[in-house]
Design an enzyme around this catalytic site. Structure first.
Site, PDB file in Angstrom:
ATOM      1  N   ARG A  67       0.816  -1.219   0.000  1.00 20.59           N
ATOM      2  CA  ARG A  67       0.000   0.000   0.000  1.00 20.59           C
ATOM      3  C   ARG A  67       0.846   1.264   0.000  1.00 20.59           C
ATOM      4  O   ARG A  67       0.397   2.314  -0.460  1.00 20.59           O
ATOM      5  CB  ARG A  67      -0.988  -0.014   1.171  1.00 20.59           C
ATOM      6  CG  ARG A  67      -2.027  -1.131   1.012  1.00 20.59           C
ATOM      7  CD  ARG A  67      -3.162  -1.063   1.981  1.00 20.59           C
ATOM      8  NE  ARG A  67      -2.721  -1.189   3.365  1.00 20.59           N
ATOM      9  CZ  ARG A  67      -3.528  -1.104   4.406  1.00 20.59           C
ATOM     10  NH1 ARG A  67      -4.822  -0.902   4.237  1.00 20.59           N
ATOM     11  NH2 ARG A  67      -3.074  -1.228   5.626  1.00 20.59           N
ATOM     12  N   GLU A 104       5.991 -10.485  14.413  1.00 19.05           N
ATOM     13  CA  GLU A 104       5.421 -11.109  15.607  1.00 19.05           C
ATOM     14  C   GLU A 104       5.433 -12.625  15.482  1.00 19.05           C
ATOM     15  O   GLU A 104       5.565 -13.344  16.460  1.00 19.05           O
ATOM     16  CB  GLU A 104       3.964 -10.661  15.793  1.00 19.05           C
ATOM     17  CG  GLU A 104       3.767  -9.176  15.890  1.00 19.05           C
ATOM     18  CD  GLU A 104       2.324  -8.782  15.644  1.00 19.05           C
ATOM     19  OE1 GLU A 104       1.424  -9.614  15.871  1.00 19.05           O
ATOM     20  OE2 GLU A 104       2.105  -7.635  15.222  1.00 19.05           O
TER      21      GLU A 104
END
Length: 183
Positions: A67, A104
């Site tokens: 994006r 993560e």
């Protein structure tokens, strides 16, 4: 960011849609496609980011996949600057510089064409969202390894609760981090 007017912030926020439980339960995805579809909002965003590039003396813009490409390319055109994509590993042809970073749930790697940057370049990194800061941190390392200077990082939204700004403090080395909206 102090120079962003409240009306600009309100306009941009009004065009960002929350999508609950996407891509997984408990996550609220910030969908910017309504903002991109609105020519007034998209132009205001592009103009604001282009002003930041000029203000901080950028000579080129790096957009982060995916994006960030959508935002960075028109900003580069508006500001009269070059655009250099930072892609996921294996997506760019030819010689690249790569940088692995921690997520993560594992690791990822991004790449750049080093020959697109030079020691004379001051690079503004543009992305849609600053979350944990991993991708932005890796991009700053790539820019410096390519021999260029960092003019700053500019994002549409900063998700403050994910502490990306704190993660980038050392990597920025005094360069500014500008968020048009902080949530």
């Amino acid at each position: 960011m102090t120079s962003t007017t409240e009306s600009l912030r309100e306009l941009l926020l009004s065009r960002i849609r929350d999508v609950p439980d996407y891509p997984k339960p408990g996550v609220v995805f910030k969908d910017i496609t309504p903002l991109l579809a609105d020519p007034v909002a998209f132009t205001a965003l592009t103009d604001s980011l282009a002003e930041l590039c000029v203000q901080h003396g950028a000579t080129k813009i790096v957009g982060l996949e995916a994006r960030g490409f959508i935002l960075a390319a028109p900003v580069a055109v508006k500001a009269g600057l070059g655009f250099v994509p930072v892609r996921k590993a294996g997506k760019l042809p030819g010689a690249t510089l790569g940088q692995a970073y921690e997520l993560e749930y594992g690791t990822a790697e991004i790449e750049i064409h080093a020959e697109d940057l030079s020691a004379d370049d001051r690079i503004m990194v543009i992305d849609d969202v600053l979350a944990t800061g991993g991708t932005a941190e890796a991009s700053l390392e790539l820019i410096r390894r390519a021999g260029a200077q960092v003019a700053g990082v500019s994002v549409l939204m900063e998700l403050g609760f994910l502490a990306g700004r704190a993660r980038l403090d050392g990597a920025l080395r005094g360069a500014p981090l500008e968020a048009l909206i902080t949530l």
